[in-house]
Design a protein around this motif. Structure first.
Motif, PDB file in Angstrom:
ATOM      1  N   PHE A 200       0.751  -1.030   0.125  1.00 13.50           N
ATOM      2  CA  PHE A 200       0.060   0.089   0.024  1.00 13.50           C
ATOM      3  C   PHE A 200       0.714   1.432   0.136  1.00 13.50           C
ATOM      4  O   PHE A 200       0.380   2.409  -0.584  1.00 13.50           O
TER       5      PHE A 200
ATOM      6  N   LEU B 152       1.774   1.828  -3.678  1.00 15.11           N
ATOM      7  CA  LEU B 152       0.672   2.140  -4.268  1.00 15.11           C
ATOM      8  C   LEU B 152       0.359   3.517  -3.981  1.00 15.11           C
ATOM      9  O   LEU B 152      -0.083   4.483  -5.044  1.00 15.11           O
ATOM     10  N   SER B 153       0.591   3.941  -2.872  1.00 14.71           N
ATOM     11  CA  SER B 153       0.302   5.462  -2.575  1.00 14.71           C
ATOM     12  C   SER B 153       1.233   6.481  -3.086  1.00 14.71           C
ATOM     13  O   SER B 153       0.886   7.577  -3.556  1.00 14.71           O
TER      14      SER B 153
ATOM     15  N   CYS C 179       0.412   5.951  -7.631  1.00 19.44           N
ATOM     16  CA  CYS C 179      -0.909   6.180  -8.241  1.00 19.44           C
ATOM     17  C   CYS C 179      -0.978   7.559  -8.283  1.00 19.44           C
ATOM     18  O   CYS C 179      -0.947   8.310  -7.134  1.00 19.44           O
TER      19      CYS C 179
ATOM     20  N   LYS D 120      -7.862   8.002  -1.903  1.00 13.61           N
ATOM     21  CA  LYS D 120      -7.669   6.441  -1.605  1.00 13.61           C
ATOM     22  C   LYS D 120      -8.927   5.612  -1.963  1.00 13.61           C
ATOM     23  O   LYS D 120      -8.692   4.462  -2.344  1.00 13.61           O
TER      24      LYS D 120
ATOM     25  N   ASN E  43      -9.422   4.857  -5.689  1.00 10.90           N
ATOM     26  CA  ASN E  43      -7.976   4.352  -6.359  1.00 10.90           C
ATOM     27  C   ASN E  43      -8.120   3.168  -7.053  1.00 10.90           C
ATOM     28  O   ASN E  43      -8.227   1.963  -6.156  1.00 10.90           O
TER      29      ASN E  43
ATOM     30  N   MET F   5      -6.312   1.270  -8.701  1.00 16.10           N
ATOM     31  CA  MET F   5      -5.278   0.234  -8.552  1.00 16.10           C
ATOM     32  C   MET F   5      -4.944  -0.111  -7.091  1.00 16.10           C
ATOM     33  O   MET F   5      -4.811  -1.279  -6.972  1.00 16.10           O
ATOM     34  N   GLU F   6      -5.310   0.712  -6.391  1.00 17.29           N
ATOM     35  CA  GLU F   6      -5.044   0.245  -4.914  1.00 17.29           C
ATOM     36  C   GLU F   6      -6.209  -0.878  -4.646  1.00 17.29           C
ATOM     37  O   GLU F   6      -5.953  -1.927  -3.830  1.00 17.29           O
TER      38      GLU F   6
ATOM     39  N   GLY G 203      -5.317  -4.818  -4.211  1.00 13.28           N
ATOM     40  CA  GLY G 203      -5.630  -5.345  -2.739  1.00 13.28           C
ATOM     41  C   GLY G 203      -6.623  -6.276  -2.724  1.00 13.28           C
ATOM     42  O   GLY G 203      -7.072  -7.009  -1.684  1.00 13.28           O
TER      43      GLY G 203
ATOM     44  N   TYR H 175      -3.288   5.485 -13.586  1.00 13.63           N
ATOM     45  CA  TYR H 175      -2.850   5.012 -12.296  1.00 13.63           C
ATOM     46  C   TYR H 175      -1.847   4.132 -12.633  1.00 13.63           C
ATOM     47  O   TYR H 175      -2.005   3.151 -13.514  1.00 13.63           O
TER      48      TYR H 175
ATOM     49  N   PHE I  83       1.710   1.490 -11.118  1.00 14.54           N
ATOM     50  CA  PHE I  83       1.977   0.651 -10.214  1.00 14.54           C
ATOM     51  C   PHE I  83       3.481   0.270 -10.453  1.00 14.54           C
ATOM     52  O   PHE I  83       3.601  -0.414 -11.655  1.00 14.54           O
TER      53      PHE I  83
END
Length: 379
Positions: free
Chosen positions: A10, A13-14, A17, A22, A25, A27-28, A32, A69, A71
């Protein structure tokens, strides 16, 4: 340990992205997921050298808004692009025909020294339906590596470096002449093109693994990709965006295609092998469609179209796609790559494509599709 891995995920990701919320988001949310095909890869993400770029597409009246977004996206971290390079080669071949008065996409031609005749349209269709290596190499002979690289850079598509053919892996910098039919009885011959020798790439992870086979002998050194093709995720995504949404780019950044040429190309990109005349048993719908359907041989529903180009070689799987669901009004872009080579040996034909790579990409595509679908349904 698992909690630590999730915390690291995470954090990555933060940082990676481009979004302010959040809660929204994608991607997150997707990475996840508890889907084991995704979870098993993300829990050992560095081993698999994963890079992902997702584009959310929002239409508001006449406006189209693209939000990216990322990663682990990093142009400096090398992965072997394999057949993904065939898309820009095909697009630029179509573009070059516009500057050659005696040729069009239905012109029949062959490579000097070869007896196989094709039209440019047939070769582009073969590339996009079943990723034909010979068709790609003929279009490379038509253009030359230098011209391909220069025209991509001039459109703002970089970094990129096309240095060799595929399948036969010929590194010859001189192209072979084309023999083309002006009419039924008259032929013309194109001149050979002498290209520059490729320079060694200076990138992270350009040498991979612990060994490789050269013919039948194991060499106990990392495999060196320094002189191979280079076509990172950001560049692949840039080509796709220009094809799907040319109006979002400046004129000099677009491909110089007529609307008829662009429609031909887009149709070829989503046409399934069976609809291009290939045997469905051997070339099932997902043969070159990894996202959503890659782990299944079932037919792809007619209301879903995937405009894409995949690549797989040396344990690396990559897909770059624009996916639409006409029935549910869903659309998004997704490019992702993963390396699956557990023993670290290259050229031994022992890669975990079916066990890890394709299930990951298929699950990734489904998760992003479901996210886009739910977002569309939301008030």
């Amino acid at each position: 340990m698992k909690a630590l891995k999730l915390a690291i995920l995470f954090l990555l990701l933060s940082m990676a992205c481009k979004t302010k919320s959040k809660e929204n988001n994608p991607m997150e949310l997707v990475l996840g997921s508890q889907n084991m095909a995704i979870r098993n890869v993300i829990d050992s993400v560095d081993q698999y050298e994963v890079q992902i770029l997702y584009t959310q597409i929002d239409r508001r009246g006449d406006s189209i808004i693209l939000t990216d977004y990322e990663f682990q996206l990093d142009d400096m971290k090398y992965f072997y692009p394999a057949s993904t390079v065939k898309l820009p080669i095909a697009v630029l071949a179509l573009e070059k025909l516009n500057f050659t008065d005696s040729l069009n996409r239905d012109t029949r031609y062959y490579i000097e020294g070869d007896s196989v005749e094709n039209t440019f349209a047939e070769d582009i269709s073969k590339i996009l339906a079943v990723s034909d290596n010979h068709a790609n190499n003929r279009l490379l002979e038509f253009q030359g590596q230098d011209d391909i690289n220069l025209r991509l850079r001039n459109k703002g598509i970089f970094p990129v470096r096309i240095s060799h053919r595929l399948g036969v892996h010929s590194d010859d910098v001189t192209t072979k002449p084309l023999i083309y039919y002006i009419n039924d009885s008259t032929t013309g011959t194109s001149a050979s093109i002498i290209n520059t020798e490729p320079l060694s790439l200076s990138l992270e992870r350009i040498k991979k693994g612990v060994g490789y086979y050269e013919k039948d002998s194991l060499v106990n050194n990392p495999f060196d990709f320094s002189y191979k093709n280079y076509y990172p995720v950001s560049s692949q995504h840039g080509v796709l965006k220009r094809l799907i949404f040319p109006e979002l780019f400046k004129t000099n950044e677009r491909f110089n295609l007529s609307e008829d040429q662009r429609e031909f190309l887009l149709t070829a990109m989503h046409t399934l092998p069976k609809d291009a005349g290939y045997d469905q048993e051997e070339f099932y719908d997902s043969y070159c469609k990894f996202f959503i359907y890659g782990d299944s041989k079932e037919n792809i529903p007619k209301h879903i179209k995937i405009y894409n180009k995949v690549g797989f070689a040396y344990g690396t799987l990559t897909d770059c796609a624009y996916i639409t669901d006409e029935k549910n009004k869903v659309e998004f872009m997704l490019t992702a790559t993963i390396l699956v080579n557990e023993d670290g040996i290259f050229n031994d034909d022992k890669y975990e494509y079916d066990e890890i790579g394709i299930p990951f990409l298929a699950a990734l595509g489904r998760e992003f599709y479901n996210y886009a679908l739910e977002t569309k349904k939301a008030p």
